[in-house]
Design a protein around this motif. Structure first.
Motif, PDB file in Angstrom:
ATOM      1  N   ASN D   4      -4.428  -0.209   7.003  1.00  0.00           N
ATOM      2  CA  ASN D   4      -5.623  -0.935   6.571  1.00  0.00           C
ATOM      3  C   ASN D   4      -5.396  -1.871   5.406  1.00  0.00           C
ATOM      4  O   ASN D   4      -6.194  -2.758   5.165  1.00  0.00           O
ATOM      5  CB  ASN D   4      -6.725   0.059   6.181  1.00  0.00           C
ATOM      6  N   SER D   5      -4.356  -1.616   4.635  1.00  0.00           N
ATOM      7  CA  SER D   5      -4.162  -2.457   3.457  1.00  0.00           C
ATOM      8  C   SER D   5      -2.724  -2.382   2.982  1.00  0.00           C
ATOM      9  O   SER D   5      -1.983  -1.478   3.348  1.00  0.00           O
ATOM     10  CB  SER D   5      -5.084  -2.014   2.323  1.00  0.00           C
ATOM     11  N   THR D   7      -0.237  -4.555   3.481  1.00  0.00           N
ATOM     12  CA  THR D   7       0.783  -5.299   4.228  1.00  0.00           C
ATOM     13  C   THR D   7       0.195  -6.626   4.702  1.00  0.00           C
ATOM     14  O   THR D   7      -1.022  -6.784   4.812  1.00  0.00           O
ATOM     15  CB  THR D   7       1.280  -4.531   5.471  1.00  0.00           C
ATOM     16  N   LEU D   8       1.102  -7.562   4.968  1.00  0.00           N
ATOM     17  CA  LEU D   8       0.683  -8.860   5.504  1.00  0.00           C
ATOM     18  C   LEU D   8       1.801  -9.367   6.390  1.00  0.00           C
ATOM     19  O   LEU D   8       2.949  -9.460   5.943  1.00  0.00           O
ATOM     20  CB  LEU D   8       0.416  -9.842   4.352  1.00  0.00           C
ATOM     21  N   THR D  12       5.282  -5.678   3.195  1.00  0.00           N
ATOM     22  CA  THR D  12       4.408  -5.078   2.193  1.00  0.00           C
ATOM     23  C   THR D  12       4.078  -6.132   1.144  1.00  0.00           C
ATOM     24  O   THR D  12       4.866  -7.035   0.891  1.00  0.00           O
ATOM     25  CB  THR D  12       5.105  -3.900   1.496  1.00  0.00           C
ATOM     26  N   THR D  13       2.883  -5.982   0.550  1.00  0.00           N
ATOM     27  CA  THR D  13       2.490  -6.938  -0.490  1.00  0.00           C
ATOM     28  C   THR D  13       2.730  -6.383  -1.889  1.00  0.00           C
ATOM     29  O   THR D  13       2.509  -7.075  -2.874  1.00  0.00           O
ATOM     30  CB  THR D  13       0.995  -7.282  -0.368  1.00  0.00           C
ATOM     31  N   THR D  15       1.042  -3.859  -3.174  1.00  0.00           N
ATOM     32  CA  THR D  15      -0.126  -3.054  -3.541  1.00  0.00           C
ATOM     33  C   THR D  15      -0.210  -1.839  -2.606  1.00  0.00           C
ATOM     34  O   THR D  15       0.474  -1.788  -1.586  1.00  0.00           O
ATOM     35  CB  THR D  15      -1.403  -3.913  -3.435  1.00  0.00           C
ATOM     36  N   PRO D  16      -1.024  -0.835  -2.947  1.00  0.00           N
ATOM     37  CA  PRO D  16      -1.068   0.411  -2.165  1.00  0.00           C
ATOM     38  C   PRO D  16      -1.244   0.178  -0.664  1.00  0.00           C
ATOM     39  O   PRO D  16      -2.059  -0.635  -0.236  1.00  0.00           O
ATOM     40  CB  PRO D  16      -2.278   1.139  -2.748  1.00  0.00           C
TER      41      PRO D  16
END
Lengths: 331, 331, 331, 331
Positions: D4-5, D7-8, D12-13, D15-16
């Motif tokens: 859900n969060s 990655t892009l 990985t970005t 952030t968690p």
């Protein structure tokens, strides 16, 4: 929103509560011009500088959308406090937007009026002015800063630990965690710089049931004659209302033409940030501020063993079943 | 002061540094009147309320004496930073006492003048006024509040993690840990409430070696055209100077007659706090503020692996012996 | 030993307790041969590898001397538990040194015999054998490994939180923190590998005052018919005795000739470690193991609000003055 | 599973990372008999004792299902390590089930054979015996205990901090967090009790490229002549392989008839636990053990600044784009 874990039949089980809140209206495309050309004064540049990349399609963790989770956590904290023996109540309102300042309001006025308007100012007249102000700035593609007054009542005496975990220190951390906060003040705040000790100091007297209607002190307890100290002495709660203000700078995402530097093309270029960006943050930050207060108060109460549901007296399941259902068949 | 552990022959060993600083001039006796009768607006009441007892002979942890340890920690942090590849410099000064406000000063002026006077104001003329002010209040048994301006230069880009561990949140926690802090502001601080986005936003340009003399950005890097953002965007450092202000209320220990409530005798009585109490806190808090800045910056740099002494390349001992002596015989 | 903070007139004040214990018999000189030539299997090499230097004159933090602080902390925890409503008791003894194994002993035997001899084995006959064994190894310049059996009684049900903070996980961390620990076992420990579920599982019955004399369960409570589970199910305490074993390798500082590599001279050389080094660790580790148990149990009880001294009911100072003296004049 | 969060576009970005793994085959109904009648030796009783209620329909946090998240975290840690300059490799296998013990296997054999069979034993012959054993116990409605051998190679020297955060202490905590672990051993483990110092101690020599094929030491570095110390001295890594064993008791959910006490009806009754319960845990725990190793090693490397991707040298985006894409358009 879905709750994935930590509850059963409408009750919490005591283990971590996992929630997922989907943003169903995300439009990443409009952020494409900013991938390597940071929006002025936004977190675009610092996130890329820190991580070497970033979730450019909406901001990721740097977005204030993140705070919806905090409001969810605050709602849980509020319910736990409501079911405790303590009567903790929290409320906030927008007391300044740009040059429009609200007069002082009472706690009861905040309870009654804050949620009546979208600007969340508890003084109806000022709220109307604020709405006009926002429309005006929005029309010219600009945005405004502002501030919030917050108050917590019924917080027990003695919360907060020496120094780095003082109530002030942890609440300060919580408030500065909210995106775009530039100032946090407790009690007299910035004004305290110009108030002499003899004027600010508050004598102790004995509560006679009439001294301070908003204290947790009971008849015969020592109680201060005033509350310029904002409910905090030595970084620990006194039992008087905790209050203060926090300030937010104007939102950085504005339609007005700005300039930026594209580190991919090595060229400077124009920026126009379009979309549904708020022209001011405090109206949206009121529930976040309230959540931070609920969570901070509950954290300290748990740390000090002040929230102590009747646990296991004889055997599992034999407690107040309103609070601790031993089984869903009880409901 | 003695250092009991963590150093050898003048070098740190990497393990915890234990210091003991003895207060050789404590006089507990004078606090006896306050054992069960709290001084107005002091931590006496809250410490007793929290712990059921307290170290009444001088305040224990509620005393600002505690901060001498922080200054010691800050001195260690400063030395670590000095020996790193980064050029982090920190300085603060008293910019307001009661109604005496200092004009804006440069970082260089703070470096030159802050420590010249006991009031630690970097503007010599204002410093003189402040000294007079303090004498006047001290004579009449009163005390004054005030504020400090602080600045950190050379802090690398990208420090601070999303939200509760943002640079702002952790520095806010550190500042509110200092006894008697009532307000903390970063960048424009409280003023940001009345500055429109179009005015506060700062375009990005390319650093041409001339744009901002105080930035960590190098030629060809994106750099903001101003620093109203105070070195922080999205709670993460931009590489521009981090600056802000903090406010302290007037000291509560004043000779003037006050009243309190004795919970042992159930009687109200007069209070006279005599002794060597400071008439104002900011002059003493300047080194504490600087220590909090050094410690916070170093913490974030360690967290991000930015302080990375050349460790064990081939075998223990084969490093720069100025920094990492493998043995005392090297010295 | 001096106590520098956190107490007043023999009572704790609730704030951190600072103690300093001086080693008055340190002889650093004898460690000089090892500055750049690590003792075999000791922490010399790893500390230098980690920190680039080390406190070579006695080991610094890598020395088991460090654990004297833990024993001091354990003594505080023990007293807090003694004054609580819970009857937590902890005891351990050395149940194996090299090939000398003690028979099973009862908790009462440990209470009676552990401290009678220097080897701290609660079976007097085995203790005598162990003493002989140690003399024998010491004479030939060698050392021996061994293990400790430990037990905690009266620990309330429900301590430990899901998973990484389970009681097992945190007690395991505490035990492996003790220098030279190579194994930690709870309940059946290593033996559990070969016991079928049908044999290890323990039916639940109702406590009739006779089922388990050592349980915290009261008459009518569910109670397991045995304690192969060692007081822990799902990582959370059941109220039955918590027990287990931990193993220590033989001390590495031995007089026997060994070889090492000097990274300064690039030469290999002989090592003789002389001095007062213990020929075995478990006899010295018994109080450390007990301290780790006291501290771990108290930590979990504080986390769960199980230690809740009668705090501030009416006003500061009005509590049980045996526990919470409001003033030194009360004593 | 959904991410859900954090990655892009497959990266990985920073952030968690938020993942949700749905259990699509949950059958809560079969647990109804145990709501107020705890299964023998299971976490049913302790969770109800702790929380006053519990997620009875499958166990909630007390279920080993929870560990699927840890395996996901381990997979992320493994990838980060793979992309670092360090060559950290981790592998484990089941080395005992009940009375069936595997001979010693090499690291390479584990890499080759562990995942070949469902029992995850790297010795093919023993694996076959284990399968038979499990079938036999499953037929008679019983379960078996067992143990896992684990090893981590290429772990840099110097990881782990003095004492409570030693590598041993934190890895011990991680291993005891896994449900049903009863013993954790490092190096010689339990056996170390009976090995004299002179035998266990390992001389230091200089690595000549041939001494220890599995070390991180390079030619000319000090290297120990053996690895009975299991890669850990003074709780800090030596650069030699870290190895050890962990033990799990037999699963408690067995079809065989058992007895329990129902705290709602106050009656004792029979229990039959039916369903897809595993007859042994180690075969399922191998990936969990490996995940705990990856995560622990990476945590310590991050703490020490050993994973330091080339960050922001000139400006955001100018790094190795394989690792740090500045934009999705780069892909």
């Amino acid at each position: 929103m879905t709750i994935n874990s930590g509850t059963l039949d409408g009750y919490t089980t005591g283990t971590p509560i996992g929630m997922v809140i989907q943003n169903k209206d995300a439009r990443s495309g409009k952020y494409e011009p900013f991938v390597t050309a940071p929006r002025p004064s936004h977190g675009d540049y610092t996130y890329s500088a820190k991580f070497g990349t970033r979730n450019w399609g909406g901001g990721g963790r740097s977005s204030a959308r993140e705070t919806v989770n905090w409001v969810a956590a605050g709602a849980v904290a509020e319910q736990v406090l409501e079911q405790s023996e303590h009567d903790v109540r929290v409320k906030a309102h927008v007391n300044q937007l740009h040059d429009v300042e609200a007069p002082d309001v009472t706690f009861e006025e905040m309870l009654e009026h804050t949620e009546e308007t979208e600007v969340r100012c508890a003084d109806p007249e000022t709220a109307a002015e604020m709405r006009e102000l926002l429309e005006e700035f929005q029309e010219r593609g600009d945005s405004v800063g502002g501030s919030i007054y917050f108050e917590a009542r019924g917080v027990p005496r003695g919360l907060g630990a020496p120094r780095f975990d003082s109530f002030s220190a942890r609440l300060g951390q919580a408030m500065f965690s909210i995106p775009a906060t530039t100032a946090v003040e407790f009690g007299l705040g910035r004004t305290a710089a110009s108030v002499p000790g003899a004027e600010r100091n508050e004598d102790w007297t004995f509560e006679d049931g009439d001294t301070r209607p908003d204290t947790v002190a009971e008849e015969g307890d020592p109680v201060p004659v005033g509350n310029d100290h904002g409910g905090l002495q030595g970084g620990i709660t006194t039992g008087e209302p905790i209050y203060g203000e926090a300030t937010w700078h104007a939102p950085t995402s504005i339609p007005k033409e700005q300039r930026t530097a594209d580190w991919e093309t090595d060229e400077e270029k124009d920026v126009h940030v379009v979309g549904r960006h708020d022209p001011s943050l405090p109206p949206r930050a009121v529930p976040v501020v309230e959540a931070m207060l609920y969570v901070t108060v509950l954290d300290f109460m748990l740390l000090d063993g002040r929230i102590n549901p009747d646990r296991l007296d004889d055997r599992p399941g034999e407690y107040d079943t309103d609070y601790h259902p031993s089984s869903p068949r009880d409901e």
